[in-house]
Design a protein around this motif. Sequence first.
Motif, PDB file in Angstrom:
ATOM      1  N   ILE A 171       0.863  -1.176   0.000  1.00 53.37           N
ATOM      2  CA  ILE A 171       0.000   0.000   0.000  1.00 53.37           C
ATOM      3  C   ILE A 171       0.902   1.230   0.000  1.00 53.37           C
ATOM      4  O   ILE A 171       1.872   1.289   0.767  1.00 53.37           O
ATOM      5  CB  ILE A 171      -0.911   0.021   1.242  1.00 53.37           C
ATOM      6  N   ALA A 172       0.576   2.199  -0.842  1.00 50.69           N
ATOM      7  CA  ALA A 172       1.371   3.439  -0.856  1.00 50.69           C
ATOM      8  C   ALA A 172       1.097   4.223   0.432  1.00 50.69           C
ATOM      9  O   ALA A 172       0.014   4.105   1.006  1.00 50.69           O
ATOM     10  CB  ALA A 172       0.981   4.276  -2.060  1.00 50.69           C
ATOM     11  N   VAL A 173       2.082   4.988   0.866  1.00 52.20           N
ATOM     12  CA  VAL A 173       1.899   5.806   2.069  1.00 52.20           C
ATOM     13  C   VAL A 173       0.742   6.773   1.822  1.00 52.20           C
ATOM     14  O   VAL A 173       0.772   7.529   0.856  1.00 52.20           O
ATOM     15  CB  VAL A 173       3.184   6.590   2.398  1.00 52.20           C
ATOM     16  N   PRO A 174      -0.292   6.712   2.670  1.00 52.18           N
ATOM     17  CA  PRO A 174      -1.459   7.567   2.424  1.00 52.18           C
ATOM     18  C   PRO A 174      -1.112   9.049   2.528  1.00 52.18           C
ATOM     19  O   PRO A 174      -0.271   9.441   3.328  1.00 52.18           O
ATOM     20  CB  PRO A 174      -2.434   7.168   3.537  1.00 52.18           C
ATOM     21  N   GLU A 175      -1.775   9.827   1.695  1.00 52.86           N
ATOM     22  CA  GLU A 175      -1.613  11.282   1.777  1.00 52.86           C
ATOM     23  C   GLU A 175      -2.416  11.789   2.989  1.00 52.86           C
ATOM     24  O   GLU A 175      -3.545  11.368   3.201  1.00 52.86           O
ATOM     25  CB  GLU A 175      -2.191  11.929   0.515  1.00 52.86           C
ATOM     26  N   VAL A 176      -1.807  12.671   3.742  1.00 46.03           N
ATOM     27  CA  VAL A 176      -2.529  13.236   4.881  1.00 46.03           C
ATOM     28  C   VAL A 176      -2.696  14.733   4.649  1.00 46.03           C
ATOM     29  O   VAL A 176      -1.714  15.433   4.419  1.00 46.03           O
ATOM     30  CB  VAL A 176      -1.767  13.002   6.199  1.00 46.03           C
ATOM     31  N   PRO A 177      -3.932  15.250   4.659  1.00 51.43           N
ATOM     32  CA  PRO A 177      -4.120  16.693   4.438  1.00 51.43           C
ATOM     33  C   PRO A 177      -3.406  17.514   5.521  1.00 51.43           C
ATOM     34  O   PRO A 177      -3.250  17.046   6.661  1.00 51.43           O
ATOM     35  CB  PRO A 177      -5.636  16.879   4.524  1.00 51.43           C
ATOM     36  N   ALA A 178      -2.960  18.696   5.136  1.00 48.66           N
ATOM     37  CA  ALA A 178      -2.150  19.526   6.036  1.00 48.66           C
ATOM     38  C   ALA A 178      -2.830  19.762   7.385  1.00 48.66           C
ATOM     39  O   ALA A 178      -2.198  19.730   8.439  1.00 48.66           O
ATOM     40  CB  ALA A 178      -1.847  20.866   5.362  1.00 48.66           C
ATOM     41  N   ALA A 179      -4.152  19.942   7.361  1.00 48.62           N
ATOM     42  CA  ALA A 179      -4.860  20.272   8.605  1.00 48.62           C
ATOM     43  C   ALA A 179      -4.835  19.113   9.589  1.00 48.62           C
ATOM     44  O   ALA A 179      -5.106  19.287  10.765  1.00 48.62           O
ATOM     45  CB  ALA A 179      -6.297  20.658   8.305  1.00 48.62           C
ATOM     46  N   LEU A 180      -4.533  17.906   9.090  1.00 54.91           N
ATOM     47  CA  LEU A 180      -4.547  16.742   9.972  1.00 54.91           C
ATOM     48  C   LEU A 180      -3.147  16.250  10.308  1.00 54.91           C
ATOM     49  O   LEU A 180      -2.985  15.230  10.958  1.00 54.91           O
ATOM     50  CB  LEU A 180      -5.335  15.606   9.304  1.00 54.91           C
ATOM     51  N   GLN A 181      -2.145  16.973   9.841  1.00 60.97           N
ATOM     52  CA  GLN A 181      -0.782  16.465  10.013  1.00 60.97           C
ATOM     53  C   GLN A 181      -0.216  16.725  11.405  1.00 60.97           C
ATOM     54  O   GLN A 181      -0.181  17.857  11.874  1.00 60.97           O
ATOM     55  CB  GLN A 181       0.137  17.072   8.959  1.00 60.97           C
ATOM     56  N   THR A 182       0.227  15.652  12.034  1.00 55.40           N
ATOM     57  CA  THR A 182       0.969  15.810  13.284  1.00 55.40           C
ATOM     58  C   THR A 182       2.438  15.542  12.978  1.00 55.40           C
ATOM     59  O   THR A 182       2.762  14.666  12.183  1.00 55.40           O
ATOM     60  CB  THR A 182       0.483  14.808  14.345  1.00 55.40           C
ATOM     61  N   THR A 183       3.307  16.339  13.575  1.00 54.87           N
ATOM     62  CA  THR A 183       4.725  16.213  13.288  1.00 54.87           C
ATOM     63  C   THR A 183       5.494  15.912  14.562  1.00 54.87           C
ATOM     64  O   THR A 183       5.355  16.631  15.555  1.00 54.87           O
ATOM     65  CB  THR A 183       5.263  17.558  12.719  1.00 54.87           C
ATOM     66  N   VAL A 184       6.263  14.836  14.517  1.00 57.39           N
ATOM     67  CA  VAL A 184       7.097  14.532  15.671  1.00 57.39           C
ATOM     68  C   VAL A 184       8.376  15.363  15.584  1.00 57.39           C
ATOM     69  O   VAL A 184       9.134  15.248  14.633  1.00 57.39           O
ATOM     70  CB  VAL A 184       7.424  13.027  15.743  1.00 57.39           C
ATOM     71  N   ILE A 185       8.586  16.227  16.582  1.00 60.76           N
ATOM     72  CA  ILE A 185       9.742  17.125  16.586  1.00 60.76           C
ATOM     73  C   ILE A 185      10.940  16.422  17.208  1.00 60.76           C
ATOM     74  O   ILE A 185      12.073  16.605  16.811  1.00 60.76           O
ATOM     75  CB  ILE A 185       9.439  18.381  17.446  1.00 60.76           C
ATOM     76  N   GLU A 186      10.653  15.630  18.225  1.00 58.25           N
ATOM     77  CA  GLU A 186      11.750  15.044  18.975  1.00 58.25           C
ATOM     78  C   GLU A 186      11.242  13.796  19.689  1.00 58.25           C
ATOM     79  O   GLU A 186      10.102  13.764  20.149  1.00 58.25           O
ATOM     80  CB  GLU A 186      12.230  16.057  20.025  1.00 58.25           C
ATOM     81  N   VAL A 187      12.092  12.797  19.746  1.00 61.78           N
ATOM     82  CA  VAL A 187      11.742  11.605  20.528  1.00 61.78           C
ATOM     83  C   VAL A 187      12.575  11.614  21.800  1.00 61.78           C
ATOM     84  O   VAL A 187      13.792  11.757  21.756  1.00 61.78           O
ATOM     85  CB  VAL A 187      12.008  10.320  19.719  1.00 61.78           C
ATOM     86  N   LEU A 188      11.888  11.536  22.937  1.00 62.90           N
ATOM     87  CA  LEU A 188      12.595  11.581  24.220  1.00 62.90           C
ATOM     88  C   LEU A 188      12.649  10.160  24.782  1.00 62.90           C
ATOM     89  O   LEU A 188      11.649   9.637  25.277  1.00 62.90           O
ATOM     90  CB  LEU A 188      11.857  12.498  25.201  1.00 62.90           C
ATOM     91  N   LYS A 189      13.823   9.525  24.622  1.00 59.47           N
ATOM     92  CA  LYS A 189      13.965   8.166  25.142  1.00 59.47           C
ATOM     93  C   LYS A 189      14.279   8.257  26.634  1.00 59.47           C
ATOM     94  O   LYS A 189      14.942   9.187  27.074  1.00 59.47           O
ATOM     95  CB  LYS A 189      15.112   7.446  24.420  1.00 59.47           C
ATOM     96  N   PRO A 190      13.832   7.321  27.413  1.00 59.38           N
ATOM     97  CA  PRO A 190      14.194   7.342  28.825  1.00 59.38           C
ATOM     98  C   PRO A 190      15.701   7.145  28.995  1.00 59.38           C
ATOM     99  O   PRO A 190      16.362   6.620  28.101  1.00 59.38           O
ATOM    100  CB  PRO A 190      13.411   6.181  29.427  1.00 59.38           C
ATOM    101  N   ASP A 191      16.234   7.581  30.127  1.00 61.94           N
ATOM    102  CA  ASP A 191      17.679   7.551  30.365  1.00 61.94           C
ATOM    103  C   ASP A 191      18.257   6.156  30.192  1.00 61.94           C
ATOM    104  O   ASP A 191      19.300   5.972  29.583  1.00 61.94           O
ATOM    105  CB  ASP A 191      17.986   8.044  31.789  1.00 61.94           C
ATOM    106  N   THR A 192      17.572   5.186  30.753  1.00 57.98           N
ATOM    107  CA  THR A 192      18.107   3.831  30.665  1.00 57.98           C
ATOM    108  C   THR A 192      17.150   2.995  29.833  1.00 57.98           C
ATOM    109  O   THR A 192      15.980   3.315  29.692  1.00 57.98           O
ATOM    110  CB  THR A 192      18.210   3.206  32.060  1.00 57.98           C
TER     111      THR A 192
END
Lengths: 321, 257, 592
Positions: A171-192
């Motif tokens: 399946i092709a990656v679905p298009e997501v309209p701009a108004a519904l787009q969530t963007t991950v800015i940063e992933v915060l992994k736990p220390d350990t």
Amino acid sequence: MSRVLVYVEHDGEAIRKGSRQALGVAASIGGAQVEALVIGKGAAGVAAKLGAYGVTKVHAVEYDGAYATGVWTGAAQSAAGDGDCLILASHTSFARDFAPRLGARLSCPQVSDIVELSGDLGGIEVKRPIFAGKAFETLKSEAGRLIVTLRPNAFAEPEAGGGGAPEINEIAVPEVPAALQTTVIEVLKPDTEEIDLTEADVIVSGGIGVGGPEGFDTLRPLQKTLGAALGSSRAAVLAGWISPDHQVGQTGKTVSPQLYIACGISGAIQHRAGMSSSKCIVAINKDPQAPIFEIADYGIVADLFKVVPAFNEAIAKIKAS
Amino acid sequence: MKIVVTIKQTFTTEAKIAVDGGAISDKGIKQIVNPYDEFAVEQAIKIKESGGAEEVVVLTIGPERAGEALRQCLAMGADAAFRVWDDSLAAPGAWDVYATVLAGALEKMKPWELLLAGWVAVDDNAAIVVQRAAETLGIPQVLVVNKLDVGDGKVTAVREMDGYREVVEAPLPALVTADKALNTPRYPTLPNIMKAKRKPLTVWTLEDIGVTAGSAGFTRTGLALPPAKTGAKIVEGEPEEAAVALADLLHTEAKVI
Amino acid sequence: MATVTTNRGAGFLLGRLDVEQQMTPEKLTAEQRMLRDTVRKFVDAEILPRMDELETLDIGLARELLQKTGELGLCMIDVPEEYEGLGLDFVSSIQGSEILSLGGGFLTAFSVQTGIGLMPMLYFGSDELKRKFLPGMASVELVSAYALTEAGSGSDALGAKTTADLSEDGESWVLNGTKQFITNGGFADVFTVFAQVDGRQFTAFLVERDTPGFTVGPEEHKLGIKSSSTTSLSFEDCRIPKGNIIGEVGQGGKIAVNVLNLGRLKLGISAIGSAKEALEVSVRYALERKQFGRAIAEFGMIREKIAEMASRIYAGESSMLRTSGNVQEAMHAGDEAGGASANSAMRTALREFNVECALEKVHGSEVQAYCVDEAIQIHGGYGFIEEYKVARTYRDARISRIYEGTNEINRMQIAGDVLKRAGKGALDMDAALSEAPGSEISDQFGALCDIAEQVDRTRAVARGIIKMIVEQSGGEGAKRGGDQELLQRLADIIIAIYALESAMGRAVQARRAGDTNADEFEAMTRVYAAGVAPGVRRNARETVALLTADGADEAAASEIAALAEPPAVNAIALRRVVAEAIIEREGRWFDC
């Protein structure tokens, strides 16, 4: 014959335990045609492994980015197609996020966090905890299309068998309209690199009885020997002895491991709400009155600082033999 | 900016659950604002207090007694409240119907820019309804959030994933659901309790919001309390001996090691 | 027998309760319930976690927390809006008093601030004084205290030796003397101080802490309520402005007595709050504690204690709300009068219910004493250890029977005042006496008609005794006022009537309203009725024995004794029903 679609979560190589359990549930439905949905980097590789779980067709979306609600919902909608279909997923943070929206798109009912399932589409019955496990409800649906999320560890893991290679539907990656787009800015992994509490088979948990942040050090060797996750009561978190990530209970994580070892935890109702469905509960507490003993299967009334090191040694011996 | 917070009235978390006539008995049980919803209400009020919003409105689906939960939100500092109800909504398992109703009410309440809610209700443990409504309304979502900034037409939030966290951005209008570390909800002061009495609380029927309920996807066929535990098998002896005996029991009897 | 619809003090001795008019906890408004929630959250979040510090008498912390109750608006309920208060109803103002009882000794500081520390100023202060001090007292920028007791005058409050003389220039009052056991003494800013003008005119004054010549003594070490401040005060040529007089010269006795009335009612309510906590803690313990392989909550003797605690709490709570509702209505009538007469109407309202206020204090504090004692007993050896909360609850409760007038003084007031009113003809003991108790009891009392009859009979017992005493005293009732043993017994019968009737009226209302707790209310009413009956019998018999020995009519005496015979009931079975209901809900039966 009914069609069952299992959403399979993975880390690029391995299939998550909860998803394997979901595949087991799918296979247990008599005469079902089991399909899977795999999204993410390495989807094709994961898809190839799924034949061993009786999957005959895999909908695969090769996708490089972080989790995105719109992508997952869109892909699931394509995979589900138009006809009758039972959609299963482990109740993970991803499924919690996209499954309700998928339900809206498919105009079909959804039920979440179930611990038992029986019947088949058109007459399916599920059991799920409500009021933090203080009661269980059984619900029935006659819908031909249905989404069900399963509580991790509530179902047995199937043996991987020798099924043939599944058919792959890319399946092709679905298009997501701009108004519904969530963007991950940063992933915060736990220390350990801690083992995730919700999927852990064994949890070693400490409460106010450990006496301070250093008290958890007494539990660490045992945790390591058992390959366990580290849990805690709310009181220990409030005292600042351990990070809230470890909290089990009403306002923390809900867990159902095979073995839960409560060390110096009195067992307030709020704590019990998060762990009472564990298969085997062990309580180690100085206070014979501690309510934890009421729901424990085994208990030792003694100072945990004396019990835990000796217990750890004994476990290590058993594991070695 | 206008913020809408959806809330639910639930039993207190200490409530003892009893089954009476095939239903959960509410006899003598104190009902409160679902604790996770309370975080959402607090956050909305904080945003307003810091100048980030002009109006905070709370919305619930619930019978008349749910009005008390709304009053509490008004006493905390919300400006207006709406309650939607129809007796057909009393049956459990109707998350799909609730989502339709909620979407209908939220449509009627437009314009608003931010939708806040608790991430789960402590009674039915579903975490379905508001997300489903968000899909119908065509707005993005960030769930289980422990930190939230709102500004420049977007939300920036830290959300809880399984074993890690993510910083996520989404354009407004958006849905954000609250987790417990988001804030510490205030308890209303007496002057604010009295002021809340004069704030508007509007009751809507399904007709008012132009929604037909339809039938629920699930019906409840059974309800049971968990089997009572008989109490722990206490392993006696000196702590060190007991520890060894316990390890053995877990290996040979319980077979969990 | 007539139904008493008038909202008159001691009116319950004249005829039956008008059930619908009785205030009950079930009739609290949404705002009042929300207020309870707020106070409960405050106790849980701010007081209980710091209890250990408070118990070491950390005055700074006590003041800080008291000020937080001010920020929540709890101390401004009774203060009119024109003095920057909220001017709310009396029933709202008692909610804080009940729930803060969970905070142990902290309650005492709060009770003074909102009760006897505030009310002299509120009801008797001049407009000028009120403008200057009331806003601060309402917001708790100013902590208040009430200084009546002296080393030589406790119960005999009017015998105080502290003096106040007008200075030579006529501009100041000069105070000399010492006060003792003054709550909040360690950190209060303003004190209502009672002193004799010209050696015999008892008068109230407002003294500010920093006044020269005024010193605060060291803290007392107490048996309980250790987190509250209790000090002596001394005045040595302490000069205060002439305008700091509260009320008029010679009005001190009236002020002291009137503000104590409301203080007593609030104390009774707090005592019930503390008893509720003792019940909940005990039931939870009894469910957890296992002996002989079973939770002790399964054992009959423990269950009977639980049933008895719950039933007494229920009766106490019912009567507290009834009195509070009546006081509120009388105050409201006072308010309606408006203007300058408002305060005087208010004061009349306070005086009107002095019998009820005194009996609530006695009954509430004795229900509390019973409950905290049984709480320790249910905890067994663990109850005797400080680690368990009940030990503190037990110690903190002991003062309730002593302060704001000992229970002995209050019993004197209950019986003495009733006799005085009867002697004056204000309570007509002849009217309707001829009617048989239990006559014309219609279905207005529903399933509790037998209880209504028991109330009738007990009322007839009290009326008969009152009539005898008044006759022996030559129509005045004063002569036998010296027979304290007699007054004590009469007071106890009066308390039983009022509490039982209140319990019954609340259950009847609950049944009519379809309340889900109606079954339990009825059961608790019956348990309470069975519990008070033997005491009524003993008190009646002992009383008429003394009166007939002194020449009272023997036929009337035997009639009274017959009326006082307890009805035959299966009390054990009743208590089992109540215990089951309370344990089923893990002791969390009464909202608090």
